[in-house]
Design a protein around this motif. Sequence first.
Motif, mmCIF file in Angstrom:
data_model
loop_
_atom_site.group_PDB
_atom_site.id
_atom_site.type_symbol
_atom_site.label_atom_id
_atom_site.label_comp_id
_atom_site.label_asym_id
_atom_site.label_seq_id
_atom_site.Cartn_x
_atom_site.Cartn_y
_atom_site.Cartn_z
ATOM 1 N N ILE A 190 -7.156 -5.037 14.290
ATOM 2 C CA ILE A 190 -7.595 -5.076 12.891
ATOM 3 C C ILE A 190 -7.162 -3.820 12.149
ATOM 4 N N LEU A 191 -7.300 -2.680 12.794
ATOM 5 C CA LEU A 191 -6.923 -1.422 12.148
ATOM 6 C C LEU A 191 -5.420 -1.364 11.872
ATOM 7 N N TYR A 192 -4.621 -1.809 12.823
ATOM 8 C CA TYR A 192 -3.177 -1.853 12.585
ATOM 9 C C TYR A 192 -2.840 -2.825 11.448
ATOM 10 N N SER A 193 -3.511 -3.964 11.443
ATOM 11 C CA SER A 193 -3.268 -4.956 10.393
ATOM 12 C C SER A 193 -3.682 -4.416 9.025
ATOM 13 N N ASN A 194 -4.816 -3.712 8.985
ATOM 14 C CA ASN A 194 -5.270 -3.128 7.723
ATOM 15 C C ASN A 194 -4.299 -2.054 7.232
ATOM 16 N N ARG A 195 -3.830 -1.231 8.159
ATOM 17 C CA ARG A 195 -2.871 -0.198 7.751
ATOM 18 C C ARG A 195 -1.566 -0.842 7.288
ATOM 19 N N ALA A 196 -1.222 -1.963 7.922
ATOM 20 C CA ALA A 196 0.009 -2.674 7.550
ATOM 21 C C ALA A 196 -0.022 -3.132 6.095
ATOM 22 N N VAL A 197 -1.170 -3.664 5.664
ATOM 23 C CA VAL A 197 -1.228 -4.155 4.288
ATOM 24 C C VAL A 197 -1.184 -3.005 3.297
ATOM 25 N N CYS A 198 -1.659 -1.825 3.699
ATOM 26 C CA CYS A 198 -1.508 -0.640 2.841
ATOM 27 C C CYS A 198 -0.034 -0.302 2.673
ATOM 28 N N HIS A 199 0.704 -0.325 3.785
ATOM 29 C CA HIS A 199 2.151 -0.077 3.711
ATOM 30 C C HIS A 199 2.832 -1.111 2.815
ATOM 31 N N LEU A 200 2.411 -2.362 2.946
ATOM 32 C CA LEU A 200 3.011 -3.436 2.154
ATOM 33 C C LEU A 200 2.769 -3.203 0.663
ATOM 34 N N LYS A 201 1.562 -2.812 0.325
ATOM 35 C CA LYS A 201 1.222 -2.550 -1.079
ATOM 36 C C LYS A 201 2.027 -1.383 -1.650
ATOM 37 N N ASP A 202 2.346 -0.422 -0.792
ATOM 38 C CA ASP A 202 3.131 0.741 -1.231
ATOM 39 C C ASP A 202 4.633 0.509 -1.124
ATOM 40 N N GLY A 203 5.037 -0.691 -0.718
ATOM 41 C CA GLY A 203 6.457 -1.016 -0.625
ATOM 42 C C GLY A 203 7.130 -0.518 0.631
#
Length: 340
Positions: free
Chosen positions: A52-65
């Motif tokens: 879950i933590l990796y997935s959550n961090r992933a969506v942050c990266h996605l939002k930042d491009g």
Amino acid sequence: MAPKLSDSVEGLRAAGNQSFRNGQFAEAAALYSRALRALEAQGSSNPGEESILYSNRAVCHLKDGNCKDCIKDCTLALDLVPFSLKPLLRRASAYEALEKYPLAYVDYKTALQIDDRVTSALEGINRMSRALMDSLGPEWRLKLPLTPLVPVSAQKRWESLPSECRRERAKSKFRETTTAKSRVPSAGDVERARVLKEEGNELVKKGNHKKAVEKYSESLSFSDVESATYSNSLGAFQGELEASLLLTANTSACISSESSICLRALCHLVLKQYKEAVKDCTEALRLDGRNVKAFYRRAQAYKALKDYKSSFEDISCLLQLEPRNGPAQKLQQEVNQSLN
């Protein structure tokens, strides 16, 4: 003075979630990273929490491009808990942004095995199909990586997750059951729409398609909620649309279960109003991305307009839903000949 931030995994994850909701994606990613380090320091294995933590961090990266780091984190999350829906969808979005369409297609397709009502995956499949057709040509499916088979246990795990983790399904269901109308139709409106649709059906059976269009349009002016509730199998009307597009007695039972907008599209086809047919089918597909009749009829209309590329794309989407569909296979062959 700001309260001291908890150093627990739960506290850091909660703080990361709050930062994400506030649009502070870099800060949220940093908090999820701290939570991952805290989890590692505990020394006990907790793959679910780590995923879950990796997935959550992933969506942050996605939002930042930052698509590359998004893909990396989603892959780590999936290594820990295979066939998790959110990492699959997030990785698919990142692949799509990087124009790695075959990989995006596989992830969207895998997500649909887990839950075939996820709107973002359905829309993604349609986009990727068109992109792959453009880049790889008519035989693009033969050039794709293998799509993994999702085990039943993974599907059951998704069904048993709490409602917070099924937000994507909830959004999908909401879109399926709402319309473009700002007003919720009353029970009387819905009943009036039903009666008008049945009157249109009778006119279709009599071959009066022009008058039927008027009835279906009037029906939709009262209520179009039914348009979002039907995703009928094309197999139920194998003989419905031949070259003449004339309805026979055998299809009378089929049309009663169709939405007004799809039936109006059929009438437009018979009347050779192909642009109007495309418009109606597009609206039907907006409401239900798995409506095979809408795909088929729009493909017919595009073919008549000599837009063979769009026609072929629609047939390809249909055959993803019903690979053994006879009429669609026949139409695909005809359109393929025109393309070549």
